[in-house]
Design a protein around this motif. Structure first.
Motif, PDB file in Angstrom:
ATOM      1  N   GLU A 151      -1.582   3.038  -4.776  1.00 39.55           N
ATOM      2  CA  GLU A 151      -0.565   4.061  -5.006  1.00 39.55           C
ATOM      3  C   GLU A 151      -0.059   4.636  -3.684  1.00 39.55           C
ATOM      4  OE1 GLU A 151       2.233   6.079  -6.838  1.00 39.55           O
ATOM      5  OE2 GLU A 151       0.925   4.593  -7.785  1.00 39.55           O
ATOM      6  N   GLU A 152      -0.963   4.800  -2.725  1.00 42.98           N
ATOM      7  CA  GLU A 152      -0.546   5.279  -1.394  1.00 42.98           C
ATOM      8  C   GLU A 152       0.374   4.260  -0.730  1.00 42.98           C
ATOM      9  OE1 GLU A 152      -4.290   8.055   0.091  1.00 42.98           O
ATOM     10  OE2 GLU A 152      -4.469   5.865   0.205  1.00 42.98           O
ATOM     11  N   ALA A 153       0.066   2.989  -0.913  1.00 44.66           N
ATOM     12  CA  ALA A 153       0.909   1.935  -0.361  1.00 44.66           C
ATOM     13  C   ALA A 153       2.292   1.961  -1.008  1.00 44.66           C
ATOM     14  CB  ALA A 153       0.257   0.574  -0.578  1.00 44.66           C
ATOM     15  N   ARG A 154       2.319   2.189  -2.338  1.00 44.93           N
ATOM     16  CA  ARG A 154       3.596   2.266  -3.049  1.00 44.93           C
ATOM     17  C   ARG A 154       4.455   3.410  -2.515  1.00 44.93           C
ATOM     18  NH1 ARG A 154       4.715   0.054  -7.804  1.00 44.93           N
ATOM     19  NH2 ARG A 154       2.502  -0.228  -8.258  1.00 44.93           N
ATOM     20  N   LEU A 155       3.849   4.570  -2.319  1.00 43.39           N
ATOM     21  CA  LEU A 155       4.582   5.725  -1.772  1.00 43.39           C
ATOM     22  C   LEU A 155       5.096   5.427  -0.373  1.00 43.39           C
ATOM     23  CD1 LEU A 155       2.234   8.623  -2.957  1.00 43.39           C
ATOM     24  CD2 LEU A 155       4.526   8.084  -3.822  1.00 43.39           C
ATOM     25  N   TYR A 156       4.295   4.707   0.398  1.00 45.39           N
ATOM     26  CA  TYR A 156       4.688   4.341   1.758  1.00 45.39           C
ATOM     27  C   TYR A 156       5.951   3.486   1.736  1.00 45.39           C
ATOM     28  CZ  TYR A 156       4.499   1.979   6.301  1.00 45.39           C
ATOM     29  OH  TYR A 156       4.815   1.465   7.530  1.00 45.39           O
ATOM     30  N   ASP A 188      11.595  -5.154  -5.005  1.00 45.61           N
ATOM     31  CA  ASP A 188      11.092  -5.313  -3.635  1.00 45.61           C
ATOM     32  C   ASP A 188       9.708  -4.685  -3.503  1.00 45.61           C
ATOM     33  OD1 ASP A 188      13.458  -6.506  -2.967  1.00 45.61           O
ATOM     34  OD2 ASP A 188      14.186  -4.906  -1.673  1.00 45.61           O
ATOM     35  N   ILE A 189       9.610  -3.447  -3.960  1.00 49.94           N
ATOM     36  CA  ILE A 189       8.367  -2.691  -3.781  1.00 49.94           C
ATOM     37  C   ILE A 189       7.223  -3.308  -4.572  1.00 49.94           C
ATOM     38  CG2 ILE A 189       7.249  -0.460  -4.207  1.00 49.94           C
ATOM     39  CD1 ILE A 189       9.980   0.826  -3.462  1.00 49.94           C
ATOM     40  N   GLU A 190       7.502  -3.797  -5.788  1.00 49.69           N
ATOM     41  CA  GLU A 190       6.452  -4.466  -6.557  1.00 49.69           C
ATOM     42  C   GLU A 190       5.951  -5.696  -5.807  1.00 49.69           C
ATOM     43  OE1 GLU A 190       4.819  -3.392  -9.228  1.00 49.69           O
ATOM     44  OE2 GLU A 190       6.039  -1.595  -8.889  1.00 49.69           O
ATOM     45  N   ILE A 193       3.652  -4.587  -3.040  1.00 49.44           N
ATOM     46  CA  ILE A 193       2.336  -4.178  -3.530  1.00 49.44           C
ATOM     47  C   ILE A 193       1.459  -5.405  -3.784  1.00 49.44           C
ATOM     48  CG2 ILE A 193       1.105  -3.028  -5.401  1.00 49.44           C
ATOM     49  CD1 ILE A 193       2.643  -1.195  -3.426  1.00 49.44           C
ATOM     50  N   VAL A 194       2.058  -6.461  -4.345  1.00 47.28           N
ATOM     51  CA  VAL A 194       1.316  -7.699  -4.562  1.00 47.28           C
ATOM     52  C   VAL A 194       0.863  -8.283  -3.223  1.00 47.28           C
ATOM     53  CG1 VAL A 194       1.495 -10.101  -5.348  1.00 47.28           C
ATOM     54  CG2 VAL A 194       2.426  -8.253  -6.750  1.00 47.28           C
TER      55      VAL A 194
END
Length: 346
Positions: A151-156, A188-190, A193-194
């Motif tokens: 989740e922190e990576a997603r926010l980043y 892009d963000i998904e 995250i992968v």
């Protein structure tokens, strides 16, 4: 009678205007001509439903295309009758747009310029593509703290797109464009995250000295195992015949094979096509040289271990069978040669 005629003319004008409003015009000038044609297709729909642009001269191509629904399209420079893609990029179209695209890959500062009605939306799209590439190539591997939670990576990654989403130009765009653009940002963000999860897993596997393995068949139905390359570096290209960006890489991959012939590295292409005949036909038709293998199940142990989420995907394996780069640079990236050269002089 006079009033009836005026009414009829008014209705005809309205009808013609409605037809015109349902059309977008695309004009492309390519100073870096590689292929014979330009084709255009929606990223949301069947890729086979393509629109071939009319060739005006050696550098100019144009078309009118009916746009029932606004969308992000891909336009591609290729060869008549199919074959290897030479150039591709994205463009946003909606009814009434009149876009002029200028391509000059020899101009490092502005290789790709869009003007005309729809310029603002497409300039935003250009910035997003550039941001995606910069994040994809550097941030995940080098800058992102691998101790963060998902989740922190997603926010980043979300915060990185704020420079576009909070810009004055973006604020002037229609709600329709914003909806489509936001969806593409979410994709892009998904993907990031992968990739982040795969990089984190790789770090743990390297620490525990966990090796990878596969065994796939070639055109002769012979089984080729990763272990058969033990003692050499292996650059792996994962692809499908329906992936335009994958096909774009083949000319560059062939040059790499030639450059490193006889060196301590092998180049292996692994197809993930759902039908084995699609892979076989493409490899035979385009005379793909070297190790070309077919994976019948993209959820097998090897693919699961590398967290495969899409293609094209490149891997680098060391002589002991360890993954040293879970997402190596594309064959078209000039920096890949530097990466390989550094490995070979160790």
């Amino acid at each position: 009678m006079k009033n009836y005629t005026l009414l009829l003319l008014s209705l005809m004008a309205t009808f013609c205007s409605a037809q015109s409003d349902n059309v977008a015009k695309v004009h492309i000038e390519s100073k870096t001509k590689r292929g014979d044609i330009f084709i255009l297709f929606s990223t949301m729909h069947d890729e086979n439903e393509t629109k071939t642009l009319t060739k005006i001269n050696e550098e100019v191509f144009e078309t009118e295309i009916k746009v029932a629904t606004p969308d992000i399209y891909m336009f591609r420079n290729g060869k008549k009758g199919g074959g290897v893609t030479e150039y591709d990029n994205t463009i946003y179209l909606e009814p009434g747009f009149d876009i002029k695209v200028f391509i000059d890959e020899n101009n490092s500062k502005t290789p790709y310029v869009i003007t005309g009605k729809g310029e603002v939306e497409n300039q935003i799209l250009i910035k997003k593509v550039a941001l995606f590439k910069s994040l994809n190539e550097s941030e995940i591997k080098n800058s992102l703290d691998l101790n963060q939670t998902g989740e922190e990576a997603r926010l980043y990654f979300n915060s990185k797109y704020d420079v576009i989403l909070k810009s004055a130009e973006y604020a002037t765009c229609s709600a329709t464009f914003k909806s489509i653009f936001q969806k593409s940002v979410d994709w892009d963000i998904e993907g990031f995250i992968v990739d982040y999860a795969a990089q984190l897993k790789l770090k743990i596997d390297q620490k525990n000295n966990i090796k990878v393995a596969f065994e796939y068949t070639n055109l002769k139905k012979e089984k080729i195992a990763l272990a058969s390359f033990r003692g050499k570096y292996v650059y792996i290209d994962l692809w499908t015949t329906h992936c335009a960006p994958c096909l774009l890489q083949f000319p560059y991959l062939e040059k790499l094979k030639e450059r490193y012939k006889g060196k301590n590295i092998e180049f292996v292409s692994i197809s993930l096509d759902k039908k084995v005949t699609e892979w076989e036909n493409y490899v035979v038709k385009h005379k793909i040289e070297g190790y070309s293998l077919y994976c019948p199940n993209e959820e097998d142990a090897f693919m699961s271990k590398i967290n495969l989420a899409g293609v094209p995907r490149m891997l680098l394996i060391d002589p002991q069978g360890n993954i040293i780069d879970y997402k190596a640079k594309l064959p078209s990236d000039p920096e890949l040669i530097s990466d390989i050269d550094k490995l070979l002089i160790k």
